[in-house]
Design a protein around this motif. Structure first.
Motif, PDB file in Angstrom:
ATOM      1  N   PRO A  50       0.823  -1.186   0.099  1.00 30.87           N
ATOM      2  CA  PRO A  50       0.218  -0.164   0.028  1.00 30.87           C
ATOM      3  C   PRO A  50       0.882   1.365  -0.126  1.00 30.87           C
ATOM      4  O   PRO A  50       1.901   1.355   0.656  1.00 30.87           O
ATOM      5  CB  PRO A  50      -0.849  -0.312   1.305  1.00 30.87           C
ATOM      6  CG  PRO A  50      -0.657  -1.487   1.610  1.00 30.87           C
ATOM      7  CD  PRO A  50       0.888  -2.045   1.142  1.00 30.87           C
ATOM      8  N   PHE A  92      -0.487  11.127  -4.741  1.00 32.65           N
ATOM      9  CA  PHE A  92      -1.136  12.636  -4.844  1.00 32.65           C
ATOM     10  C   PHE A  92      -1.706  12.494  -6.262  1.00 32.65           C
ATOM     11  O   PHE A  92      -1.088  12.109  -7.104  1.00 32.65           O
ATOM     12  CB  PHE A  92       0.062  13.643  -4.718  1.00 32.65           C
ATOM     13  CG  PHE A  92       0.697  13.255  -3.354  1.00 32.65           C
ATOM     14  CD1 PHE A  92       0.079  13.349  -2.013  1.00 32.65           C
ATOM     15  CD2 PHE A  92       2.104  13.378  -2.997  1.00 32.65           C
ATOM     16  CE1 PHE A  92       0.695  13.011  -0.842  1.00 32.65           C
ATOM     17  CE2 PHE A  92       2.826  13.135  -2.150  1.00 32.65           C
ATOM     18  CZ  PHE A  92       2.189  13.125  -0.834  1.00 32.65           C
ATOM     19  N   LEU A 108      -4.651  10.692  -2.767  1.00 33.56           N
ATOM     20  CA  LEU A 108      -5.027  11.882  -2.133  1.00 33.56           C
ATOM     21  C   LEU A 108      -5.079  13.094  -2.708  1.00 33.56           C
ATOM     22  O   LEU A 108      -4.175  13.462  -3.421  1.00 33.56           O
ATOM     23  CB  LEU A 108      -3.765  12.207  -0.844  1.00 33.56           C
ATOM     24  CG  LEU A 108      -3.319  10.787  -0.147  1.00 33.56           C
ATOM     25  CD1 LEU A 108      -2.205  11.308   0.862  1.00 33.56           C
ATOM     26  CD2 LEU A 108      -4.640  11.254   1.071  1.00 33.56           C
ATOM     27  N   ASP A 109      -6.139  13.759  -2.858  1.00 36.38           N
ATOM     28  CA  ASP A 109      -6.386  14.848  -3.688  1.00 36.38           C
ATOM     29  C   ASP A 109      -5.778  15.908  -3.346  1.00 36.38           C
ATOM     30  O   ASP A 109      -5.755  16.378  -2.105  1.00 36.38           O
ATOM     31  CB  ASP A 109      -7.873  15.100  -3.837  1.00 36.38           C
ATOM     32  CG  ASP A 109      -8.495  16.031  -4.953  1.00 36.38           C
ATOM     33  OD1 ASP A 109      -7.662  16.261  -5.512  1.00 36.38           O
ATOM     34  OD2 ASP A 109      -9.513  16.434  -4.809  1.00 36.38           O
ATOM     35  N   THR A 110      -5.265  16.657  -4.222  1.00 34.02           N
ATOM     36  CA  THR A 110      -4.416  18.060  -3.940  1.00 34.02           C
ATOM     37  C   THR A 110      -4.932  19.319  -4.582  1.00 34.02           C
ATOM     38  O   THR A 110      -4.690  20.216  -4.363  1.00 34.02           O
ATOM     39  CB  THR A 110      -2.879  17.992  -4.351  1.00 34.02           C
ATOM     40  OG1 THR A 110      -2.969  17.899  -5.965  1.00 34.02           O
ATOM     41  CG2 THR A 110      -2.218  16.932  -3.962  1.00 34.02           C
ATOM     42  N   ILE A 117      12.153   4.683  -0.590  1.00 34.51           N
ATOM     43  CA  ILE A 117      11.181   5.455   0.083  1.00 34.51           C
ATOM     44  C   ILE A 117       9.957   5.831  -0.698  1.00 34.51           C
ATOM     45  O   ILE A 117       9.831   5.915  -1.986  1.00 34.51           O
ATOM     46  CB  ILE A 117      11.670   6.773   0.729  1.00 34.51           C
ATOM     47  CG1 ILE A 117      12.403   7.852  -0.596  1.00 34.51           C
ATOM     48  CG2 ILE A 117      12.672   6.564   1.844  1.00 34.51           C
ATOM     49  CD1 ILE A 117      12.547   9.094  -0.052  1.00 34.51           C
ATOM     50  N   ALA A 118       8.955   6.084  -0.093  1.00 38.16           N
ATOM     51  CA  ALA A 118       7.675   6.411  -0.543  1.00 38.16           C
ATOM     52  C   ALA A 118       7.266   7.783   0.328  1.00 38.16           C
ATOM     53  O   ALA A 118       7.233   7.746   1.558  1.00 38.16           O
ATOM     54  CB  ALA A 118       6.598   5.577  -0.871  1.00 38.16           C
ATOM     55  N   LEU A 119       6.587   8.551  -0.219  1.00 46.73           N
ATOM     56  CA  LEU A 119       5.872   9.656   0.581  1.00 46.73           C
ATOM     57  C   LEU A 119       4.702   9.523   0.869  1.00 46.73           C
ATOM     58  O   LEU A 119       3.994   8.768  -0.006  1.00 46.73           O
ATOM     59  CB  LEU A 119       6.023  11.284  -0.466  1.00 46.73           C
ATOM     60  CG  LEU A 119       7.270  11.617  -0.780  1.00 46.73           C
ATOM     61  CD1 LEU A 119       6.951  12.793  -1.903  1.00 46.73           C
ATOM     62  CD2 LEU A 119       8.149  12.442   0.271  1.00 46.73           C
ATOM     63  N   GLY A 120       4.009  10.182   1.985  1.00 44.54           N
ATOM     64  CA  GLY A 120       2.709   9.922   2.516  1.00 44.54           C
ATOM     65  C   GLY A 120       2.435  10.908   3.248  1.00 44.54           C
ATOM     66  O   GLY A 120       2.969  11.996   3.571  1.00 44.54           O
ATOM     67  N   ALA A 121       0.944  11.061   3.797  1.00 45.00           N
ATOM     68  CA  ALA A 121       0.490  11.900   4.479  1.00 45.00           C
ATOM     69  C   ALA A 121      -0.345  11.248   5.560  1.00 45.00           C
ATOM     70  O   ALA A 121      -1.057  10.216   5.305  1.00 45.00           O
ATOM     71  CB  ALA A 121      -0.366  12.881   3.860  1.00 45.00           C
ATOM     72  N   GLU A 122      -0.244  11.593   6.610  1.00 51.00           N
ATOM     73  CA  GLU A 122      -0.904  10.865   7.809  1.00 51.00           C
ATOM     74  C   GLU A 122      -1.261  12.001   8.882  1.00 51.00           C
ATOM     75  O   GLU A 122      -0.970  12.991   9.141  1.00 51.00           O
ATOM     76  CB  GLU A 122       0.108  10.164   8.814  1.00 51.00           C
ATOM     77  CG  GLU A 122       0.575   8.851   8.158  1.00 51.00           C
ATOM     78  CD  GLU A 122      -0.278   7.710   7.417  1.00 51.00           C
ATOM     79  OE1 GLU A 122      -1.540   7.833   8.123  1.00 51.00           O
ATOM     80  OE2 GLU A 122      -0.042   7.044   6.488  1.00 51.00           O
ATOM     81  N   VAL A 123      -2.524  11.518   9.707  1.00 59.01           N
ATOM     82  CA  VAL A 123      -3.198  12.326  10.416  1.00 59.01           C
ATOM     83  C   VAL A 123      -2.414  12.224  11.735  1.00 59.01           C
ATOM     84  O   VAL A 123      -2.081  11.442  12.281  1.00 59.01           O
ATOM     85  CB  VAL A 123      -4.617  12.046  10.907  1.00 59.01           C
ATOM     86  CG1 VAL A 123      -5.162  12.963  12.113  1.00 59.01           C
ATOM     87  CG2 VAL A 123      -5.489  12.574   9.473  1.00 59.01           C
ATOM     88  N   ARG A 124      -1.858  13.465  12.208  1.00 55.96           N
ATOM     89  CA  ARG A 124      -1.074  13.336  13.508  1.00 55.96           C
ATOM     90  C   ARG A 124      -1.685  14.396  14.602  1.00 55.96           C
ATOM     91  O   ARG A 124      -1.312  14.735  15.450  1.00 55.96           O
ATOM     92  CB  ARG A 124       0.242  13.788  13.220  1.00 55.96           C
ATOM     93  CG  ARG A 124       0.998  13.266  12.209  1.00 55.96           C
ATOM     94  CD  ARG A 124       1.397  11.763  12.936  1.00 55.96           C
ATOM     95  NE  ARG A 124       2.217  10.936  12.231  1.00 55.96           N
ATOM     96  CZ  ARG A 124       3.440  10.716  12.447  1.00 55.96           C
ATOM     97  NH1 ARG A 124       4.115  11.235  13.429  1.00 55.96           N
ATOM     98  NH2 ARG A 124       4.225   9.968  11.652  1.00 55.96           N
ATOM     99  N   GLY A 141      -2.658  22.116  -0.409  1.00 52.24           N
ATOM    100  CA  GLY A 141      -3.319  21.337  -1.345  1.00 52.24           C
ATOM    101  C   GLY A 141      -3.998  20.361  -0.651  1.00 52.24           C
ATOM    102  O   GLY A 141      -5.468  19.942  -0.740  1.00 52.24           O
ATOM    103  N   ASP A 199      -5.168  18.214  10.088  1.00 55.95           N
ATOM    104  CA  ASP A 199      -4.182  17.809  10.795  1.00 55.95           C
ATOM    105  C   ASP A 199      -3.184  16.735  10.499  1.00 55.95           C
ATOM    106  O   ASP A 199      -2.748  15.901  10.937  1.00 55.95           O
ATOM    107  CB  ASP A 199      -5.232  16.933  11.875  1.00 55.95           C
ATOM    108  CG  ASP A 199      -6.024  17.866  12.858  1.00 55.95           C
ATOM    109  OD1 ASP A 199      -5.537  18.949  13.149  1.00 55.95           O
ATOM    110  OD2 ASP A 199      -7.134  17.371  13.232  1.00 55.95           O
ATOM    111  N   ALA A 207       0.286  15.476   8.420  1.00 57.30           N
ATOM    112  CA  ALA A 207       1.681  15.640   8.303  1.00 57.30           C
ATOM    113  C   ALA A 207       2.355  14.801   7.175  1.00 57.30           C
ATOM    114  O   ALA A 207       1.898  13.583   6.975  1.00 57.30           O
ATOM    115  CB  ALA A 207       2.318  15.461   9.482  1.00 57.30           C
ATOM    116  N   GLY A 226       5.341  12.861   5.318  1.00 51.01           N
ATOM    117  CA  GLY A 226       6.569  11.954   5.772  1.00 51.01           C
ATOM    118  C   GLY A 226       6.903  11.093   4.571  1.00 51.01           C
ATOM    119  O   GLY A 226       6.411  11.147   3.463  1.00 51.01           O
ATOM    120  N   GLU A 269       8.529   6.938   4.058  1.00 56.71           N
ATOM    121  CA  GLU A 269       8.892   5.742   4.815  1.00 56.71           C
ATOM    122  C   GLU A 269       9.386   4.717   3.543  1.00 56.71           C
ATOM    123  O   GLU A 269       9.029   4.694   2.589  1.00 56.71           O
ATOM    124  CB  GLU A 269       7.660   5.065   5.014  1.00 56.71           C
ATOM    125  CG  GLU A 269       6.744   5.951   6.424  1.00 56.71           C
ATOM    126  CD  GLU A 269       7.428   5.980   7.302  1.00 56.71           C
ATOM    127  OE1 GLU A 269       8.502   5.029   7.829  1.00 56.71           O
ATOM    128  OE2 GLU A 269       7.221   7.025   8.338  1.00 56.71           O
TER     129      GLU A 269
END
Lengths: 205, 205
Positions: free
Chosen positions: A140, A144, A168-170, A198-205, B188, B197, B199, B201, B203
């Motif tokens: 997984p 973007f 993830l819609d931008t 590596i892969a970029l991602g976004a997580e709720v923090r 965006g 909320d 961030a 990153g 991985e």
């Protein structure tokens, strides 16, 4: 199951085609190099087919998986054969050393491709900020996405989700250049210690 | 424990100062608005102090936490008082609707700040691609870093690690504009479904 047409037979075409076929999609490959496309179809299996470059694609979603330097020419070559299709631009318009973009500051590869496509053809930017060999792992990943046409973007998002990616819609296609800069971010990270897995991602923090 | 000097008394100064003080650093706040800085020092606690804007900072690391529109003026105001310091530029040079950058395509806020600082002052770009209120949560986060001076970058990286952030090097200060575009990417994503909320990153996949 959806038919996905992929223009190209390189690393990204291989990674996307393989991943999509594993998840039950019918793959159609269209490449200038028909021998390479045939070999790739055999490698992908799951009934993947080959069609001529410039013929009307079988899929509603057409992934333009050729290098940026060829993308506009290829889309122009297809001309009206792309009418009614959704184009997915995955290109990275990197400059010679991948330290910046070869596009002009007020545009993007995606917008150049949109301008070359039949009028009204929706273009969705996606999959450019992930390395092909990472995509090929079939784990997984976050990807973007940008595009002006909400229905087209939703259809591409559904395809991405079906192959275990999280779209993830931008925003609109005006954000495509930001996604292209994100490709440079990924290269910068990879080259400066994070490595190329590596892969970029976004997580709720 | 290190003394960290922060120029500013807004949201980012609050988030960084609070987080750094909790992790044992001595915080010095320098702001045009001394009343606001004093109130913030009280709020941060842990012996946080206030000094005059333009005085020689107590810390080796000086975080420029004022809006982009003021940053060059503030650094110019300090002049030689910044000699021998490491400047951390956290600014986002957003245009009016945060859809793009107000800087010129061949530069960046970080490079403009470097040009305004005493000759040879190392500038490190960091912390611009994280929302202040997310930083304030004090949970582990990835942060992207750029800078030309390896020793300065290492010192800033050590500070970031000490406050439970993971610095990810992206290269030289020429990458600062890419990090500034990453701020637009974050906006965006936040505006198009991911929410504020999140961030970013990276991985290994």
């Amino acid at each position: 199951m959806t038919t996905i047409s992929i223009i190209g037979s390189g690393n990204m075409a291989t990674a996307i085609g393989t991943r999509a076929a594993k998840h039950g999609h019918a793959i159609e490959l269209m490449s200038r190099n028909t021998a390479k496309a045939s070999a790739l179809a055999d490698q992908i299996g799951h009934g993947a087919t080959v069609a001529a470059l410039g013929a009307t694609p079988a899929g509603d979603i057409v992934i333009v998986a050729v290098p940026y330097t060829s993308a506009v020419d290829v889309v122009t070559h297809y001309g009206d054969a792309l009418a009614g299709k959704i184009l997915v631009d995955i290109s990275n318009p990197f400059n010679a050393d991948a330290s910046g973009l070869a596009t002009t500051p007020d545009s993007s590869a995606a917008q150049e491709i949109a301008a070359a496509a039949p009028e009204g053809t929706p273009v969705v930017k996606a999959l450019n900020s992930v390395f092909g060999h990472v995509l090929a792992h079939d784990t997984p990943l976050d990807v973007f996405v940008a595009g002006d046409d909400a229905a087209a973007k939703a259809q591409v998002a559904a395809f991405l989700e079906s192959i275990d990616l999280r779209p993830l819609d931008t925003g609109g296609l005006g954000m495509a250049s930001v996604l292209e800069w994100t490709g440079i971010l990924l290269m910068g990270l990879a080259r400066n210690g994070a490595g190329f897995d590596i892969a970029l991602g976004a997580e709720v923090r």
